[in-house]
Write a protein that holds these residues in place. Structure first.
Motif, mmCIF file in Angstrom:
data_model
loop_
_atom_site.group_PDB
_atom_site.id
_atom_site.type_symbol
_atom_site.label_atom_id
_atom_site.label_comp_id
_atom_site.label_asym_id
_atom_site.label_seq_id
_atom_site.Cartn_x
_atom_site.Cartn_y
_atom_site.Cartn_z
ATOM 1 N N ALA A 1 1.011 -1.167 -0.126
ATOM 2 C CA ALA A 1 0.151 0.058 -0.364
ATOM 3 C C ALA A 1 1.157 1.080 0.088
ATOM 4 O O ALA A 1 0.818 2.416 -0.807
ATOM 5 N N ALA A 2 2.321 1.255 0.624
ATOM 6 C CA ALA A 2 2.298 1.922 0.642
ATOM 7 C C ALA A 2 3.279 2.948 -0.232
ATOM 8 O O ALA A 2 3.405 4.130 -0.897
ATOM 9 N N MET A 3 3.769 1.258 -1.413
ATOM 10 C CA MET A 3 4.315 1.464 -2.662
ATOM 11 C C MET A 3 3.590 1.912 -3.228
ATOM 12 O O MET A 3 3.798 2.891 -4.524
ATOM 13 N N CYS A 4 2.244 1.486 -3.731
ATOM 14 C CA CYS A 4 1.159 1.932 -4.590
ATOM 15 C C CYS A 4 1.118 3.464 -4.292
ATOM 16 O O CYS A 4 0.938 4.401 -5.031
ATOM 17 N N GLY A 5 0.839 3.857 -3.355
ATOM 18 C CA GLY A 5 0.182 5.139 -2.474
ATOM 19 C C GLY A 5 1.002 5.721 -2.697
ATOM 20 O O GLY A 5 0.866 7.061 -3.336
ATOM 21 N N GLY A 6 2.541 5.475 -2.997
ATOM 22 C CA GLY A 6 3.457 6.370 -3.212
ATOM 23 C C GLY A 6 3.248 6.939 -4.357
ATOM 24 O O GLY A 6 4.340 7.550 -4.565
ATOM 25 N N ASN A 7 2.842 5.703 -5.281
ATOM 26 C CA ASN A 7 2.885 6.752 -6.664
ATOM 27 C C ASN A 7 1.855 6.282 -7.037
ATOM 28 O O ASN A 7 1.709 5.993 -8.386
ATOM 29 N N ALA A 8 0.839 6.804 -6.687
ATOM 30 C CA ALA A 8 -0.942 6.469 -7.119
ATOM 31 C C ALA A 8 -0.803 7.639 -8.826
ATOM 32 O O ALA A 8 -1.843 7.036 -9.304
ATOM 33 N N ASP A 9 -0.620 8.765 -8.814
ATOM 34 C CA ASP A 9 -0.609 8.800 -10.413
ATOM 35 C C ASP A 9 -0.797 7.861 -11.644
ATOM 36 O O ASP A 9 -0.380 7.230 -12.599
ATOM 37 N N ALA A 10 0.873 7.687 -11.133
ATOM 38 C CA ALA A 10 1.509 7.009 -12.300
ATOM 39 C C ALA A 10 0.633 5.316 -12.133
ATOM 40 O O ALA A 10 0.703 4.364 -13.246
ATOM 41 N N VAL A 11 0.280 4.653 -10.644
ATOM 42 C CA VAL A 11 0.001 3.721 -10.603
ATOM 43 C C VAL A 11 -1.501 3.763 -11.275
ATOM 44 O O VAL A 11 -1.878 2.658 -12.015
ATOM 45 N N ARG A 12 -2.379 4.305 -11.322
ATOM 46 C CA ARG A 12 -3.595 4.809 -11.447
ATOM 47 C C ARG A 12 -3.995 4.500 -13.121
ATOM 48 O O ARG A 12 -4.151 4.215 -13.854
ATOM 49 N N GLU A 13 -2.519 5.380 -13.732
ATOM 50 C CA GLU A 13 -2.395 5.950 -14.832
ATOM 51 C C GLU A 13 -2.057 3.833 -15.778
ATOM 52 O O GLU A 13 -2.962 3.570 -16.669
ATOM 53 N N ALA A 14 -1.570 3.362 -14.786
ATOM 54 C CA ALA A 14 -1.511 2.024 -15.571
ATOM 55 C C ALA A 14 -2.435 1.089 -14.900
ATOM 56 O O ALA A 14 -3.069 -0.298 -16.386
ATOM 57 N N MET A 15 -3.318 1.031 -13.618
ATOM 58 C CA MET A 15 -4.071 0.182 -13.733
ATOM 59 C C MET A 15 -5.161 0.366 -14.794
ATOM 60 O O MET A 15 -5.955 -0.733 -15.239
ATOM 61 N N GLU A 16 -5.203 1.562 -15.431
ATOM 62 C CA GLU A 16 -6.662 1.969 -16.224
ATOM 63 C C GLU A 16 -6.172 1.162 -17.832
ATOM 64 O O GLU A 16 -6.850 0.957 -18.444
ATOM 65 N N LEU A 17 -4.783 0.496 -18.052
ATOM 66 C CA LEU A 17 -4.579 -0.089 -19.303
ATOM 67 C C LEU A 17 -4.332 -1.073 -18.942
ATOM 68 O O LEU A 17 -4.992 -1.943 -19.720
ATOM 69 N N VAL A 18 -4.025 -1.513 -17.333
ATOM 70 C CA VAL A 18 -4.197 -2.787 -17.620
ATOM 71 C C VAL A 18 -5.810 -3.821 -16.815
ATOM 72 O O VAL A 18 -6.033 -4.712 -18.352
ATOM 73 N N LEU A 19 -6.901 -2.662 -16.826
ATOM 74 C CA LEU A 19 -8.302 -2.868 -16.931
ATOM 75 C C LEU A 19 -8.723 -3.030 -18.212
ATOM 76 O O LEU A 19 -9.650 -3.518 -18.271
ATOM 77 N N SER A 20 -7.989 -2.352 -18.637
ATOM 78 C CA SER A 20 -8.687 -1.656 -20.458
ATOM 79 C C SER A 20 -8.801 -3.396 -21.478
ATOM 80 O O SER A 20 -9.513 -4.041 -21.626
ATOM 81 N N ASP A 21 -7.265 -3.548 -21.122
ATOM 82 C CA ASP A 21 -6.989 -4.848 -22.195
ATOM 83 C C ASP A 21 -7.996 -5.978 -21.105
ATOM 84 O O ASP A 21 -8.269 -6.651 -21.843
ATOM 85 N N LEU A 22 -8.243 -6.275 -20.303
ATOM 86 C CA LEU A 22 -9.169 -7.197 -19.173
ATOM 87 C C LEU A 22 -10.252 -7.102 -20.145
ATOM 88 O O LEU A 22 -10.507 -8.187 -20.089
ATOM 89 N N SER A 23 -10.650 -6.321 -20.095
ATOM 90 C CA SER A 23 -12.024 -6.523 -20.216
ATOM 91 C C SER A 23 -12.832 -6.918 -21.897
ATOM 92 O O SER A 23 -12.878 -7.240 -22.035
ATOM 93 N N ILE A 24 -11.634 -5.858 -22.707
ATOM 94 C CA ILE A 24 -11.423 -6.408 -24.046
ATOM 95 C C ILE A 24 -10.953 -7.857 -24.114
ATOM 96 O O ILE A 24 -11.529 -8.382 -24.291
ATOM 97 N N PHE A 25 -10.277 -8.630 -22.878
ATOM 98 C CA PHE A 25 -10.017 -10.420 -23.465
ATOM 99 C C PHE A 25 -11.223 -10.690 -23.092
ATOM 100 O O PHE A 25 -12.000 -11.834 -23.177
#
Lengths: 337, 337
Positions: free
Chosen positions: A243-267
């Motif tokens: 939680a500390a490492m993800c929360g400490g890098n929240a903007d970049a993690v959110r951006e990458a999570m959006e890519l993952v969520l999009s790919d998984l939805s398409i799959f």
């Protein structure tokens, strides 16, 4: 032992990373002093230094340079940094401000090893600072788990901020870390944070979501084998740390999570068409089979910011620093499926 | 070698799973005949049988029972099954109908090893069939990669459909596979398909989405280390295979993907609160640290459908079948974080 000139280095924090760095630098002929807040860790580091041929000097005027391959452990930050040209903060992010307070008056070069670079950069206004992050780790985090070979071939990011990092300071650290066998990767703090969100922080969140799938399904837990084991391994990390490492890098993690969520939805939407799903899975398969990229041939790199940052962006790293820098640029041809 | 009585078994398809099964059954004293559509595989399997002390008999009337620990390779399905009590279809799902056509007139027991059980069950109307799936695999899939120890301690699902599976047939196979050291897990085809969606199919899709994150970011590829390596390993599987197994189990995969997408969205929404994120990550950490569950003490299991299916649902398995069955029920206490 030391190809370049020996450097006086103080390592503050002697856990896995700090302890390994203390031992690696000493083994390569640098003059190393270490300090840890925990007395028990200082005792362990002193005992190991004695075993390596040195002593815990009560008198800090006796420098460890006199004893090859060993290091010196002090009982305060002030003693540790007294003669240092470089101070490495090998403490977790929340402990950085307290150590900085003890470094007031220190005029040398400061670097760190924390896994998110933007927040540390923002704490360092006005100091001679180069952000660093070795891509190395282990399950255990104590001095007793330290390993002087932990950084052999390890990618070690050194941040080169166009506006603020001194190029000479960057090159000093690049020389120091390449001297212990690390691959030094130039990047800005923002580039680093976006990259580690993708390859370290998001993988921890995926592992957690996958682990949740055996909840209320003991049959699934019994049938789980290799793909579950590997896909969930890092979910066993302490939740506070993830939680500390993800929360400490929240903007970049959110951006990458959006890519993952999009790919998984398409799959998920393509499950009824095996041909379509096959097509979607071809490229990630190529990317994974092509990773890690094979190192190319050594190239000479200009000692300027633009050349160094371009090397990092192309996936390359610095292997040696002298009058010129030698770098490697990985092969970009991907293995086909 | 064989604790229970030797069984006459025909294995159709001699890839990694079929080849390993042929060798494991022979090593445990069963009478085994094998066939593969590829002449080159038959040659390899014959050569290895000779090395194990047997021959490729041109005359199928000579049975391999005469040679301990070896097996017999035939040039047709009909020859392979001539004396068989049990036929194991160790071919991919698309090849099953063609083999079934060659088995018309065979009155013995049929089982298979494919990774999705509902679709195979639907092909077997009117036949004496028990669906099977060993949770074992390797990167390579050829006979030359086969290993007679592949199934040691391996969870091997045997489907027990309330309406259609003959209990005696199920027990025959459970006795056969426990005799080679597998842990036999009773489940319905639907329970199996939902479980493997969670622990095998979805992990492949997560690995693919994670692999896509190094696209257009060579720096990320260079910094990637253990968490990326493990989280993406199975993305290197051939895309056709991933798509076929996910698409063949589309409903269950879709259901599990919804759970994953929901968890990931909640994690992403909690990035600004480290405490909230820590709380969300606590349970998956416990689940992963508690996996695999420690085996409990052996228990006697009633030889009836309800008792066997209840064992499977609780995460247990059968280790021995005789006048009674002996099973294991895993410890359910989770290790705390």
């Amino acid at each position: 032992m030391c190809e370049s000139r020996p450097v006086n280095v103080a390592v503050i924090g002697l856990g896995l990373i700090g302890g390994s760095l203390l031992r690696a630098l000493a083994a390569h002929g640098h003059n190393v002093t270490g300090y840890d807040l925990a007395p028990s860790t200082r005792v362990e580091a002193t005992a190991m230094a004695k075993a390596a041929g040195a002593h815990h000097f009560a008198d800090p005027s006796i420098r460890p340079v006199e004893i090859k391959g060993a290091w010196h452990v002090t009982d305060s930050v002030a003693d540790a940094v007294a003669d240092a040209e470089v101070v490495v903060l090998a403490v977790p992010l929340p402990a950085v401000p307290a150590v900085l307070a003890e470094l007031s008056g220190f005029l040398g070069l400061i670097t760190d090893v924390t896994s998110v670079k933007g927040p540390v950069r923002d704490l360092m206004g006005g100091l001679r600072y180069v952000g660093g992050h070795p891509m190395a780790g282990k399950e255990s985090s104590s001095f007793l788990a330290s390993d002087p070979h932990l950084f052999d071939e390890c990618a070690w990011v050194l941040c080169l901020e166009p506006g603020s990092t001194g190029l000479d300071d960057w090159l000093t650290l690049a020389g120091l870390y390449t001297s212990i066998g690390a691959r030094v990767v130039p990047a800005t703090a923002d580039e680093h944070d976006r990259a580690v969100a993708r390859i370290s922080h998001v993988p921890h969140l995926l592992a957690a979501a996958l682990s949740n799938l055996i909840e209320d399904n003991p049959l699934a837990g019994t049938l789980a084998a290799g793909s579950f084991r590997d896909g969930t391994r890092v979910a066993a990390t302490r939740p506070e740390l993830i939680a500390a490492m993800c929360g400490g890098n929240a903007d970049a993690v959110r951006e990458a999570m959006e890519l993952v969520l999009s790919d998984l939805s398409i799959f998920a939407e393509s499950l009824d068409s095996v041909d379509e799903l096959t097509g979607l899975l071809r490229r990630p398969g190529e990317l994974r089979r092509g990773w890690p990229a094979a190192p190319g041939v050594p190239v000479e790199i200009g000692l300027d910011r633009d050349s160094l940052l371009a090397l990092g962006r192309s996936g390359g790293w610095v292997t040696r620093v002298g009058d010129t820098a030698i770098g490697m640029r990985p092969e970009t041809d991907l293995k086909s499926s």
